[in-house]
Design a protein around this motif. Structure first.
Motif, short mmCIF file in Angstrom:
data_model
loop_
_atom_site.label_atom_id
_atom_site.label_comp_id
_atom_site.label_asym_id
_atom_site.label_seq_id
_atom_site.Cartn_x
_atom_site.Cartn_y
_atom_site.Cartn_z
N GLU B 106 0.85 -1.18 0.00
CA GLU B 106 0.00 0.00 0.00
C GLU B 106 0.88 1.22 0.00
N PRO B 109 2.51 7.57 3.29
CA PRO B 109 2.56 9.00 3.02
C PRO B 109 3.96 9.52 2.70
N GLN B 136 0.71 -14.01 5.16
CA GLN B 136 0.44 -12.85 4.32
C GLN B 136 0.39 -11.61 5.21
N ILE B 138 0.00 -6.97 5.03
CA ILE B 138 -0.19 -5.73 4.28
C ILE B 138 0.92 -4.80 4.72
N VAL B 139 1.71 -4.33 3.78
CA VAL B 139 2.88 -3.52 4.13
C VAL B 139 2.97 -2.31 3.22
N SER B 140 3.79 -1.37 3.65
CA SER B 140 4.11 -0.24 2.78
C SER B 140 5.04 -0.74 1.68
#
Lengths: 406, 316
Positions: B106, B109, B136, B138-140
């Motif tokens: 993802e 900023p 699994q 969700i990472v930057s």
């Protein structure tokens, strides 16, 4: 005309300098999941965790009630029952903890029955309940400490000593001082015994650092910031370290900070009117003790009143002695009246002194900064902005002065 | 029983609430089990990966797939992953069936513009068949390489249950080694428990107790080093043992943590602890020094404040 434009331009710059720190910034530390499956998974994880906690709490309560039925009142030491361990009937570490505590208690109240239930943590696989079941029938009080243990491959039961000791803490109070009077009993029920979960009055701490006077609740929602939410160049010139050493411990909330600074009304609010949120009766048995993280309100801001640390009651006993504490504990008066009557000083006065001492004993106070600055504190961006614009103002003033003298 | 009637009444009173509580326990148990099933099903569907991801690179028994905008990121991450894996684990895998790590990226900023996009990166340790370990996250997008390394480290530790129980929390495999050693040194020399102080003073037995390798009655929980310190000891032992260290460690899994560390390092456990302790003590700074950075900061602030104090008129 040119000078007017320059003055207007300078004024606009000055206004921007003031408005710049006030703009709403994104909180990079909070990772906002944008995918629907991820949001759904997050939600399911939390629901599952809550369901496992509730399941374990109700299930263990059932087991604890069966333990109560077979325990003997006023026994020399608590009986220990095991659940989920085939053919395990004793554990040396559990015996050691109980022996240490009960040898310090001495003579126990004959109307109080204490026992311990040690369960196999694999039964629930997820975070499971740790605490105590406390029931009262007429003049009899039963307390069952509920604590997890692991099971090694070689058949040894591995106990988490700290968990069992904290689970036993409310039971040791009851065993020593008996059932509490109406004022203290109401307060304990309303807070889930959160401030009575330490045995420091029986076994003093070995290290010099204290835990701090209030439960540390982080703020929730978009208002929270993370330590790395600082521009890289600010860290390179030491501004981050400056901000860390100057900031007060916001995790204590405004009320907690004011109490540490001597505001007695804030101290009383923290002890008697904290924002502890007891779970609904259908999600947690009403007669079990609760740790601070189970009573954390959903929304926490700096204005949320934090409750006192689990060592609050232990500190009272240590300071005033068992005899005076017994008078306070058993009084059928309001909490504050019983406090004043037994200890000879008001709740606010004593708590302010205690909170200040506890704060000064923490790692942060001893190694970072013990001063707590109330009111507006500087944001890291204000210092370079202030100095920067001061420089600009000085340069402009110097230029104007040169022009006038030319 | 002397007071049988009283006991019977008490037992009856105590048991009265039990049926209600039992029903609630059963209801919550059913709810927890339904949620377990739902979590597993959703995770499995997410672990299948992104349909837009295609294989972009292979290195031996490793294959990495990525969505189009994450292709370069994935190849860079794979190269870094291979270096770290070879360093600590050689060609070992958490399972004979392989593994799969699915990362959904993802935008952060402050992420680099070229990485600033949502997508997927899937790293498979072949053969990646039915029994493969999977995870699994969700990472930057900027942290894909670190996330792959850390997830792999978690899976390797989890594949040895005794080690996993000892470690408690996954070690920071992606952490810079010198930074890890520095932090371990700081924690080591500033620990305050009595057993920890004896370890610092040179008592290797105390070190093994503080590391939870040996059990001693009477030691409080505060006399144990944190999981981070145990991770440092583990990697120190793997480093000492050189090639094949992890395979030797796993072969001694049934013999306890001490035997595992000894097998990895190819020396007795006490020797490993003694060397680990000496290594940390050797990292202590010899004297307090003024660094160029601290000197520059002090001079800069002094100059700024001096300018303000002198006033503009002095320069006019």
């Amino acid at each position: 005309m040119g000078l007017t434009l320059k003055r207007i331009g300078f004024g606009a710059l000055a206004l921007a300098a003031v408005a710049l720190p006030l703009r709403k910034e994104h909180s990079p530390g909070t990772m906002q999941s944008t995918t629907t499956p991820a949001l759904r998974l997050d939600s399911l994880y939390w629901q599952r965790r809550a369901a496992h906690l509730s399941w374990s709490a109700f299930d263990l309560r059932d087991s604890a009630m069966r333990t109560v039925a077979t325990a003997h009142a006023g026994g020399a030491r608590p009986a220990v029952a095991f659940r989920g361990f085939a053919s395990v009937t004793s554990n040396a570490e559990a015996d050691s903890i109980i022996t240490t505590l009960w040898s310090q208690i001495g003579h126990t109240n004959p109307n109080v029955t204490v026992s311990a239930l040690i369960y196999n943590t694999r039964t629930y696989a997820q975070p499971s309940y740790i605490g105590a079941l406390i029931t009262r029938h007429d003049d009899r009080t039963e307390c069952v400490a509920i604590s997890p243990a692991g099971f090694e491959r070689n058949g040894q039961v591995t106990l988490w000593r700290q968990d069992l000791a904290e689970a036993l803490a409310p039971c040791t109070l009851l065993a020593m001082f008996g059932a509490p009077g109406t004022g203290v009993a109401g307060w304990l029920s309303a807070t889930g015994y959160a401030a009575a979960q330490s045995n420091l009055w029986l076994v003093p701490r070995k290290v010099q650092l204290t835990r701090g006077p209030w439960i540390e609740w982080d703020e929730t929602g978009a208002g929270r910031r993370w330590p790395d939410d600082i521009f890289g160049w600010m860290q390179s010139i030491g501004l981050f370290e400056l901000a860390v050493t100057m900031r007060p411990p916001y995790v204590y909330g405004a009320s907690g900070l004011r109490c540490i600074n001597g505001d007695q009304a804030a101290c009383v609010a923290g002890v008697l009117h904290s924002a502890i949120a007891l779970p609904a009766a259908d999600s947690m048995p009403p007669d079990v003790t609760l740790s601070a993280w189970l009573t954390h309100p959903k929304v926490t801001t700096v204005a949320t009143i934090r409750p006192p640390s689990p060592e609050f009651v232990a500190a009272l006993i240590t300071e005033f002695g068992r005899e005076r504490f017994q008078k306070f504990w058993a009084a059928d008066r309001s909490f504050e009246a019983a406090f004043q009557d037994a200890f000879g000083e008001s709740l606010g006065t004593w708590t302010a002194g205690w909170a200040a001492r506890e704060w000064r004993g923490t790692y942060e106070a001893q190694h970072l900064n013990a001063d707590i600055l109330l009111g507006v504190t500087l944001k890291p961006s204000w210092l370079p902005l202030t100095i920067g614009w001061t420089l600009v103002a000085l340069l402009v003033a110097g230029w104007v002065a040169r022009r006038r003298t030319a | 029983m002397r007071n049988r009637p009283l006991f019977a009444i008490a037992l009856g009173m105590l048991l009265l609430p039990v049926p209600g509580a039992a029903q609630q326990a059963a209801a919550w148990r059913d709810s927890a089990q339904r949620l377990d099933v739902a979590v597993r099903a959703l995770r499995d569907s997410m672990l299948q990966g992104d349909s837009t991801a295609a294989e972009v690179a292979r290195r031996g028994d490793l294959a990495i797939a990525a969505s189009p905008k994450q292709k370069t990121n994935a190849i860079d991450a794979l190269d870094r992953f291979v270096r770290v894996r070879d360093r600590w684990y050689g060609s070992e895998m958490p399972s004979a069936s392989g593994f799969r790590i699915v990362l959904r990226t993802e935008s952060g900023p402050r992420s680099n513009g070229s990485l600033d996009s949502a997508g997927a990166v899937i790293l498979a340790g072949l053969p990646d068949t039915e029994g493969a370990m999977r995870t699994q996250r969700i990472v930057s997008a900027s942290t894909v390489a670190s996330a792959l390394i850390d997830r792999f480290g978690e899976m390797m530790i989890a594949s040895v249950p005794t080690l996993s129980a000892w470690m408690e929390t996954p070690p920071p495999l992606s952490m810079d080694e010198s930074e890890r050693r520095d932090q371990a040194m700081y924690a080591f020399v500033t620990a305050m428990g009595p057993i920890e102080r004896r370890c610092v003073a040179g008592d290797v037995t105390a070190c093994s107790v503080a590391m939870r390798i040996r059990q001693v009655e009477g030691a409080e929980d505060g006399d144990r080093y944190s999981p981070f310190m145990r991770a440092d000891l583990l990697y120190f032992a793997l480093d000492l043992g050189g090639p094949g260290a992890w395979a030797r460690l796993r072969s001694a899994a049934d013999s306890g943590v001490g035997a595992m560390l000894s097998a990895a390092a190819r020396m007795p456990t006490d020797s490993v602890l003694a060397r680990w302790r000496s290594g940390l003590l050797a990292l202590r700074p010899a004297t307090a020094v003024i660094t160029a950075r601290s000197a520059l900061i002090a001079i800069t602030w002094s100059a700024i404040l001096l300018i303000g104090a002198l006033g503009a008129s002095k320069w006019a």
